[in-house]
Scaffold this motif. Structure first.
Motif, short mmCIF file in Angstrom:
data_model
loop_
_atom_site.label_atom_id
_atom_site.label_comp_id
_atom_site.label_asym_id
_atom_site.label_seq_id
_atom_site.Cartn_x
_atom_site.Cartn_y
_atom_site.Cartn_z
N UNK A 1 -7.14 8.57 -1.35
CA UNK A 1 -6.62 7.59 -0.68
C UNK A 1 -5.40 7.74 0.25
N UNK A 2 -5.34 7.61 1.43
CA UNK A 2 -4.07 7.90 2.19
C UNK A 2 -2.93 6.58 1.60
N UNK A 3 -1.67 7.01 1.87
CA UNK A 3 -0.54 6.11 1.43
C UNK A 3 0.28 6.15 2.63
N UNK A 4 0.88 4.82 2.75
CA UNK A 4 2.14 4.63 3.72
C UNK A 4 3.32 3.72 3.25
N UNK A 5 4.41 4.12 3.62
CA UNK A 5 5.39 3.44 3.24
C UNK A 5 6.07 2.56 4.67
N UNK A 6 6.24 1.34 4.46
CA UNK A 6 6.75 0.47 5.54
C UNK A 6 7.95 0.13 5.48
N UNK A 7 8.68 0.37 6.12
CA UNK A 7 10.15 -0.13 6.14
C UNK A 7 10.35 -1.59 6.96
N UNK A 8 10.46 -2.62 6.37
CA UNK A 8 10.60 -3.68 7.13
C UNK A 8 9.49 -4.66 6.77
N UNK A 9 10.02 -5.74 6.30
CA UNK A 9 8.95 -6.82 5.78
C UNK A 9 8.73 -8.03 6.73
N UNK A 10 9.06 -7.87 8.00
CA UNK A 10 9.26 -8.87 9.07
C UNK A 10 7.61 -8.89 9.66
N UNK A 11 7.46 -9.57 10.54
CA UNK A 11 5.98 -9.75 11.17
C UNK A 11 5.29 -8.49 11.46
N UNK A 12 5.98 -7.51 11.96
CA UNK A 12 5.24 -6.13 12.24
C UNK A 12 4.96 -5.45 10.89
N UNK A 13 5.85 -5.24 10.09
CA UNK A 13 5.71 -4.47 8.92
C UNK A 13 4.68 -5.21 7.93
N UNK A 14 4.39 -6.39 7.83
CA UNK A 14 3.48 -7.00 7.05
C UNK A 14 2.18 -7.10 7.63
N UNK A 15 2.19 -7.08 8.80
CA UNK A 15 0.90 -6.99 9.61
C UNK A 15 0.36 -5.72 9.50
N UNK A 25 -5.98 1.49 2.21
CA UNK A 25 -4.87 2.48 2.04
C UNK A 25 -3.85 1.98 0.78
N UNK A 26 -3.10 2.81 0.47
CA UNK A 26 -1.85 2.54 -0.81
C UNK A 26 -0.74 2.12 0.31
N UNK A 27 -0.28 0.83 -0.01
CA UNK A 27 0.70 0.58 0.73
C UNK A 27 1.99 0.05 0.09
N UNK A 28 3.20 0.40 0.22
CA UNK A 28 4.23 0.02 -0.02
C UNK A 28 4.88 -0.40 0.92
N UNK A 29 5.71 -1.72 0.98
CA UNK A 29 6.62 -2.51 2.09
C UNK A 29 8.22 -2.27 1.47
N UNK A 30 9.08 -1.87 2.04
CA UNK A 30 10.48 -2.04 1.49
C UNK A 30 11.22 -2.92 2.40
N UNK A 113 -0.63 -10.62 -2.03
CA UNK A 113 -1.44 -9.52 -2.31
C UNK A 113 -0.92 -8.27 -1.84
N UNK A 114 0.18 -8.24 -1.26
CA UNK A 114 0.90 -6.78 -1.00
C UNK A 114 2.17 -6.39 -1.93
N UNK A 115 2.11 -4.97 -1.84
CA UNK A 115 3.35 -4.61 -2.89
C UNK A 115 4.53 -4.63 -1.97
N UNK A 116 5.51 -5.26 -1.92
CA UNK A 116 6.82 -5.55 -1.42
C UNK A 116 7.95 -5.44 -2.27
N UNK A 117 8.72 -4.58 -2.05
CA UNK A 117 10.14 -4.42 -2.84
C UNK A 117 10.96 -5.01 -1.89
N UNK A 118 11.63 -6.14 -2.24
CA UNK A 118 12.62 -6.54 -1.37
C UNK A 118 14.10 -6.09 -2.20
N UNK A 119 15.21 -6.27 -1.44
CA UNK A 119 16.73 -6.08 -2.09
C UNK A 119 16.36 -4.29 -2.09
N UNK A 120 15.80 -3.84 -1.18
CA UNK A 120 15.79 -2.24 -1.17
C UNK A 120 16.17 -1.85 0.28
N UNK A 121 17.44 -1.29 0.44
CA UNK A 121 17.94 -1.07 1.69
C UNK A 121 17.58 0.58 1.83
#
Ligand SMILES: Cc1cc2nc3c(=O)[nH]c(=O)nc-3n(C[C@H](O)[C@H](O)[C@H](O)COP(=O)(O)OP(=O)(O)OC[C@H]3O[C@@H](n4cnc5c(N)ncnc54)[C@H](O)[C@@H]3O)c2cc1C
Length: 322
Positions: A1-15, A25-30, A113-121
């Protein structure tokens, strides 16, 4: 499985995250914020609610219209027809939409249903052992095959510099060409409903936009008003004392908000509000040993829909590329 890290949970990152998840994909949003949404922002003041970032959005592309239909069916958004259309609104012929409980609820729905970690700069990123390694201010470390950065371009450039990442001159100049207007947003919780005849008023001086959040339907517990200062006023007064700014702008609206109707005033500084100089393509693929993409509303068409289109294009690129 491919994995991605997405920085930013605004409209672009969440989309991007939603689409990559759908593709397995294995996805983590920060995100550094306390919650998701970025500029899809709604604040609670006393019993009132106020949208202080994006006020509404349009959907001109089939892909975004599909998401809009989903959000309408789930009662997350509603069609909005303010009586006074903006003279500057190029989507005036298109339907406009708002979050039923405020614009932030749109982001919350997309993040389900997404893995989002907030308060992570995020403070740095680099390639380590054939993967991206991202480090956060709190000491966290995250790894993935692809790194997608959806924060405003000036913040992305600062992150690149802090990371000591060897970006090419062409990529640096593409990111440096993206520029945003600042916006000082004032939120006023009221004792009584305002005397605004319509939900919205466009002004031409220091104030660009006034919205009555009760008439907009998102602040039924207590009336509230959102005021957006013009880009010129915001630029000139950006670092001024927030209380003084709030008072100065509210005083200019004494016809709508008499002093004895004001309960609380809060001001938010948006250093990056509307991207007025954008990269022409919906994202930038940077020169790097692993997939590194930059996207968000600074790429392509701008605004909420442009951020969506950018996010989708990044996801499509990843699934085709990896
Ligand atoms: C005052 C105002 C009014 C607006 N009005 C409208 C409107 O009416 N209609 C419309 O369509 N658009 C409007 N917009 C623009 C719209 O809100 C944006 O175009 C869109 O929401 C941008 O989405 P994005 O995902 O690209 O960026 P953002 O929403 O900015 O998301 C980026 C995220 O990155 C996070 N981040 C930044 N740095 C880091 C870091 N180092 N580590 C971790 N996370 C980080 C931020 O916390 C943020 O959540 C308005 C914006 C503002 C501010």
């Amino acid at each position: 499985m491919s994995s991605s890290l997405i920085i930013g949970a605004g409209m672009a990152g969440l989309t991007t995250a939603r689409e990559l998840r759908l593709q397995g994909w294995d996805v983590i949003v920060l995100d550094k914020g306390r919650g998701v949404g970025g500029r899809l922002a709604t604040r609670r003041i006393e019993q009132a609610r106020a949208d202080h970032g994006a006020q509404y959005f349009s959907a001109t592309t089939p892909a975004f219209q599909e998401v809009v239909q989903e959000l309408l069916a789930d009662k997350v958004i509603a069609k909005w027809e303010p009586a006074q259309p903006s003279p500057a609104d190029t989507t005036v012929d298109q339907p406009h939409y708002i979050g039923i409980d405020g614009m932030n609820t749109v982001a919350k729905a997309l993040a389900k249903n997404l893995t989002v970690h907030t308060s992570e700069t995020i403070v740095s990123f680099r390639v380590d052992d054939s993967q991206w390694l991202v480090e956060t201010e709190s000491g966290g470390q995250y790894r993935a095959d692809a790194l997608l950065i959806t924060i405003p371009a000036p913040q992305a450039l600062a992150l690149i510099e802090k990371s000591g990442f060897p970006i090419t001159t062409a990529d640096k100049s593409a990111l440096s060409a993206i520029a945003y207007q600042p916006c000082l947003a004032v939120m006023v919780a009221l004792h009584q409903p305002s005397t605004m005849p319509n939900a919205v008023r466009y002004d031409t001086g220091d104030i660009a936009w006034v919205a009555d959040n009760a008439q907009k339907g998102i602040s039924l517990g207590q009336p509230s008003i959102t005021i957006h200062a013009s880009a010129d006023f915001s630029r000139t007064h950006f670092d001024d004392d927030l209380n003084a700014i709030g008072r100065q702008l509210v005083d200019q609206l004494s016809d709508l908000i008499p002093a004895d109707n004001i309960s609380t005033i809060q001001v938010h500084r948006w250093r990056y509000s509307l991207a007025d100089q954008r990269h022409p393509a919906p994202f930038l693929k940077a020169e790097a040993p692993l997939t590194l993409l930059f996207g968000g509303d600074g790429f392509g068409e701008g605004n909420v829909e442009g951020a969506f289109t950018s996010g989708l294009a990044m996801a499509n690129f990843c699934t085709a590329d990896l």
